[in-house]
Design an enzyme around this catalytic site. Sequence first.
Site: not given
Length: 214
Positions: A192-194
């Site tokens: 999630g691009r976290l």
Amino acid sequence: MSIHEMRKSYSMAGLAKSDVHADPMVQFLRWFEEAQQPDLPDWMEVNAMTLATADPEGKVTSRVVLLKGIESGRLCFYTNYESEKGQQIAVNPQVSLCFFWGHLQRQVRIEGSVEQSARSKSVDYFHSRPRESQLGAHVSRQSSVIDSSQSLEEQFTALESKYHQQEIPCPKHWGGYEVEPTRVEFWQGRPGRLHDRICYRRDGEQWQLSRLSP
Ligand SMILES: Cc1cc2nc3c(=O)[nH]c(=O)nc-3n(C[C@H](O)[C@H](O)[C@H](O)COP(=O)(O)O)c2cc1C
């Protein structure tokens, strides 16, 4: 596949402040060792790093160079002191280094100041290189415009004869640089691009650790 469709999800690992060593270069060496996996393709050079330099007017250039050692927390690479990077470093010693280890979904970013290695260290390393690399360092006026590769080959052959069975001297324009880090960031890709980003900033003799937003 079109460029805009290219994307991967990163989920191999995470990184917390509690995972990392208090000394960023010890942490770097941990990741560097992990990056050297036995099944890596031949072309993969885990010691390849992108070096960015800038002139005082803010013109930035970047290129790949090879990490050739870490001593007293300083990262060493070798190059031509009269190249574009060498000229920029001469007037602005602030540089950044970036390692991308895609097989581990990791990036390490290092910022700091750079200075030339001790001459004796450069000369020793020069003599440890293959003879053809030593000759190449003599022949190449790195970053200058040339008409063709033919004159390089002719100079190479002439020097090969000149130094036949003799030690090749280390050219004055060639040697090492040592980067003294002031900021080091470890990036681990996450779903999630976290992504996880743990950053060290030098504060006197200490390193201050923080987590950055992805
Ligand atoms: C994998 C790889 C490793 C390289 N290693 C070095 C190196 O250690 N030293 C170097 O001077 N150039 C190295 N180069 C070439 C540089 O990327 C660059 O072309 C050259 O240093 C000239 O840069 P400049 O004109 O910006 O000074 C390497 C290139 C690649 C792709």
